[in-house]
Design a protein around this motif. Sequence first.
Motif, PDB file in Angstrom:
ATOM      1  N   LEU A  47       0.325  -1.399  -0.103  1.00  0.00           N
ATOM      2  CA  LEU A  47       0.005   0.461  -0.057  1.00  0.00           C
ATOM      3  C   LEU A  47       0.648   1.097   0.229  1.00  0.00           C
ATOM      4  N   ALA A  48       1.983   1.263   0.731  1.00  0.00           N
ATOM      5  CA  ALA A  48       2.827   2.475   0.743  1.00  0.00           C
ATOM      6  C   ALA A  48       3.360   2.508  -0.466  1.00  0.00           C
ATOM      7  N   ALA A  49       3.781   1.433  -1.554  1.00  0.00           N
ATOM      8  CA  ALA A  49       4.201   1.477  -2.537  1.00  0.00           C
ATOM      9  C   ALA A  49       3.275   2.233  -3.632  1.00  0.00           C
ATOM     10  N   VAL A  50       1.899   1.884  -3.327  1.00  0.00           N
ATOM     11  CA  VAL A  50       0.869   2.264  -4.347  1.00  0.00           C
ATOM     12  C   VAL A  50       0.874   3.908  -4.135  1.00  0.00           C
ATOM     13  N   PHE A  51       0.978   4.459  -2.378  1.00  0.00           N
ATOM     14  CA  PHE A  51       1.005   5.658  -2.382  1.00  0.00           C
ATOM     15  C   PHE A  51       1.461   6.289  -3.279  1.00  0.00           C
ATOM     16  N   LEU A  52       2.876   6.140  -2.800  1.00  0.00           N
ATOM     17  CA  LEU A  52       4.177   7.102  -3.267  1.00  0.00           C
ATOM     18  C   LEU A  52       4.005   6.846  -5.026  1.00  0.00           C
ATOM     19  N   GLU A  53       3.487   5.686  -5.856  1.00  0.00           N
ATOM     20  CA  GLU A  53       3.334   6.037  -7.081  1.00  0.00           C
ATOM     21  C   GLU A  53       2.425   6.352  -7.559  1.00  0.00           C
ATOM     22  N   GLY A  54       1.296   6.871  -6.236  1.00  0.00           N
ATOM     23  CA  GLY A  54       0.524   7.881  -7.304  1.00  0.00           C
ATOM     24  C   GLY A  54       0.948   9.233  -7.431  1.00  0.00           C
ATOM     25  N   TRP A  55       1.859   9.720  -6.553  1.00  0.00           N
ATOM     26  CA  TRP A  55       2.138  11.038  -6.377  1.00  0.00           C
ATOM     27  C   TRP A  55       3.272  11.205  -7.448  1.00  0.00           C
ATOM     28  N   ILE A  56       3.844   9.978  -7.386  1.00  0.00           N
ATOM     29  CA  ILE A  56       5.133  10.098  -8.552  1.00  0.00           C
ATOM     30  C   ILE A  56       4.253  10.388 -10.390  1.00  0.00           C
ATOM     31  N   PHE A  57       3.549   9.650 -10.146  1.00  0.00           N
ATOM     32  CA  PHE A  57       2.021   9.822 -11.467  1.00  0.00           C
ATOM     33  C   PHE A  57       1.683  11.145 -11.420  1.00  0.00           C
ATOM     34  N   PHE A  58       1.621  11.592  -9.952  1.00  0.00           N
ATOM     35  CA  PHE A  58       0.659  13.353 -10.477  1.00  0.00           C
ATOM     36  C   PHE A  58       2.723  14.721 -11.356  1.00  0.00           C
ATOM     37  N   ILE A  59       3.172  14.128 -10.482  1.00  0.00           N
ATOM     38  CA  ILE A  59       4.246  14.447 -10.728  1.00  0.00           C
ATOM     39  C   ILE A  59       4.416  14.615 -12.287  1.00  0.00           C
ATOM     40  N   LEU A  60       4.595  13.250 -12.898  1.00  0.00           N
ATOM     41  CA  LEU A  60       4.809  13.049 -13.819  1.00  0.00           C
ATOM     42  C   LEU A  60       4.060  13.546 -15.536  1.00  0.00           C
ATOM     43  N   SER A  61       2.142  13.339 -14.964  1.00  0.00           N
ATOM     44  CA  SER A  61       1.750  13.851 -15.876  1.00  0.00           C
ATOM     45  C   SER A  61       1.404  15.290 -15.325  1.00  0.00           C
ATOM     46  N   LEU A  62       1.701  16.433 -14.732  1.00  0.00           N
ATOM     47  CA  LEU A  62       1.847  17.826 -13.981  1.00  0.00           C
ATOM     48  C   LEU A  62       3.170  18.281 -15.461  1.00  0.00           C
ATOM     49  N   LEU A  63       4.355  17.146 -15.489  1.00  0.00           N
ATOM     50  CA  LEU A  63       4.886  17.358 -16.040  1.00  0.00           C
ATOM     51  C   LEU A  63       4.997  16.702 -17.659  1.00  0.00           C
ATOM     52  N   GLY A  64       4.034  15.984 -18.617  1.00  0.00           N
ATOM     53  CA  GLY A  64       3.285  15.556 -18.899  1.00  0.00           C
ATOM     54  C   GLY A  64       4.298  14.689 -19.875  1.00  0.00           C
ATOM     55  N   LEU A  65       4.965  13.928 -18.727  1.00  0.00           N
ATOM     56  CA  LEU A  65       5.462  12.469 -19.259  1.00  0.00           C
ATOM     57  C   LEU A  65       4.856  11.093 -19.044  1.00  0.00           C
ATOM     58  N   ARG A  66       4.210  10.982 -18.447  1.00  0.00           N
ATOM     59  CA  ARG A  66       3.228  10.043 -18.451  1.00  0.00           C
ATOM     60  C   ARG A  66       2.723  10.211 -19.893  1.00  0.00           C
ATOM     61  N   GLN A  67       2.002  11.075 -20.161  1.00  0.00           N
ATOM     62  CA  GLN A  67       1.480  10.638 -21.103  1.00  0.00           C
ATOM     63  C   GLN A  67       1.812  10.746 -22.883  1.00  0.00           C
ATOM     64  N   TRP A  68       3.506  11.300 -22.816  1.00  0.00           N
ATOM     65  CA  TRP A  68       4.408  10.930 -23.381  1.00  0.00           C
ATOM     66  C   TRP A  68       4.798   9.703 -23.856  1.00  0.00           C
ATOM     67  N   LEU A  69       5.154   9.264 -22.526  1.00  0.00           N
ATOM     68  CA  LEU A  69       5.270   8.023 -22.393  1.00  0.00           C
ATOM     69  C   LEU A  69       4.853   6.675 -23.119  1.00  0.00           C
TER      70      LEU A  69
END
Length: 573
Positions: free
Chosen positions: A148-170
């Motif tokens: 659960l802790a891994a999922v929690f941190l993953e969500g915030w990493i994804f939040f940052i990647l989404s703000l920067l456009g990296l998630r969409q680009w990847l």
Amino acid sequence: MLTFADRLNAQVADSAIGRWFRLEGSGHAREREGSRFMTDIRAGITTWAAMAYIISVNASIVSDSGGTCVCEAANNCATDPTYLQCIQEVKQDLITSTAAMSALASVLMGALANLPVGMAPGMGLNAYFTYSVVGYHGSGFITYREALAAVFLEGWIFFILSLLGLRQWLARIMPQSLVLAVGAGIGLYIAFIGLTSGGLNVIGGDTTNFVGLGGCLESDWLSEDMPYFCGSQVLRSPTTWLGIFTGGILTIMLMLYRVKGSLLIGIFITSIISWPRNSSVTYFPHNDSGDQLFDFFKQVVTWHPLKHVGNALDYNYGKGKVWYALITFLYVDILDTTGTLYSMVKFAGLRDPVTLDFENSTIAYCVDAFSISMGALVGTSPVTAFIESATGIAEGGKTGITAIVTGLLFFVSIFFAPIFASIPPWATGGALVVVGSLMIRNVRDINWDYVGDAVPAFLTILFIPLSYNIAYGVIVGVFSYVIINGFVWIVSKISNGTIMPPNYDASEPWVVPPGGIVPTWLKILFNRNTRVIEESPSEYAFQVRQRHSNISVDTTSQDNPLTPRKSNFTYEK
């Protein structure tokens, strides 16, 4: 003659709500043609009916991890009554968690991103979380709390990647055949789970061939230490056949005639047949466990607080295996969650065929990332866009109102936890198989004409169910793709293009989609004078859109669900 629905549609469209959701007649510069308030409400109900099975299915799958229960007996506590009772309490908690997170995520997706996409803890992701990371009854490489802790941190990493456009680009640079193969492999994975002891119990263990036919009575197991390993008398369990006919075949018959909520109907008919106590298929046998289950079931409507899974995170980030789980969650989510969301907006006609991006993509991915982290706080696996949203889109849903209605119905479902907690696994097994069959159809669009695309895709599909691990399938697919196509590229460079595969022209071209990696909000922030594909609510975006007024929106193809979808983005000459 105007009906009440027509007048209501007109009044809502000519209001702030209509302009926010871009309903037809709202006067918005990019209103969605054919979108109507009452149609979106009906579409939202349809989407909920198609998705509601996830409340019981997700709780059933994730509870297999054992949750916060501690196993101190042999054989993963498969027959320990105390541990199994704790598992039932965890399952009841997860009923509440699943419904609550589905409600929150769907409402946010509709209200902020204006997409007709329902959200809930994802199939495939929950199986990976349970069986690959935490393991059956906690037999994996990290604990439920650490996962659960891994999922929690993953969500915030994804939040940052989404703000920067990296998630969409990847997501856009992944070879298309591999993306489709991952979805198909997950479909086989889910179907296999539905056929085993977590569902219909048609498939059991085999000491020689690893798997074989199951469905035997408990008295026919090889031993108490080898549950679901049938020595003889296979397919004799009445619950197996009940699940096959009412949860499987009946559901398929309903789907053939396009009955709305077919999956949910099949699940509930099977469950209702399993609820009487004096039958051979009862879910409430006359023992201590059955008595406790039946006592909870009789409450029907109640508020069930989280006893075991609420805020159960163990932030043990100093443990290397937690980071391994985090990294695997990241790339599995990139392929699974991102791929599903892209397929839904494409089906709704909201994706640009040139840049392969879609309206409000940054907001949508931020909502998804936020929901992932919030879901971890209430004990559930990563939240994702649901493929069943296609049912609501086909019903005419075009705006976020559809997702909001779906979320509100999930909120009401929270208070019916005793009903959803009393759905037996053989009632949901058929639904898992059917969902798997829907996901496998991705293989139609894989490029089978070129070995360099076909083999990596096939290996991905094959390894996901056989390794019981989505991550391993993705690794095999990516590595084989790089090795095969990298070799071809190196040979072509060395030979100056004279040595090439004979059918290289049939290969799927790999290109970086246009549109860049910088998200719209950053372009606006730095005042770049470029065309903005994804609309921003700011005045700057409106001015840019006015300067490029040759961009128009076409959603007419959505009016008929049998008409092939095309993008909303058309360019007038």
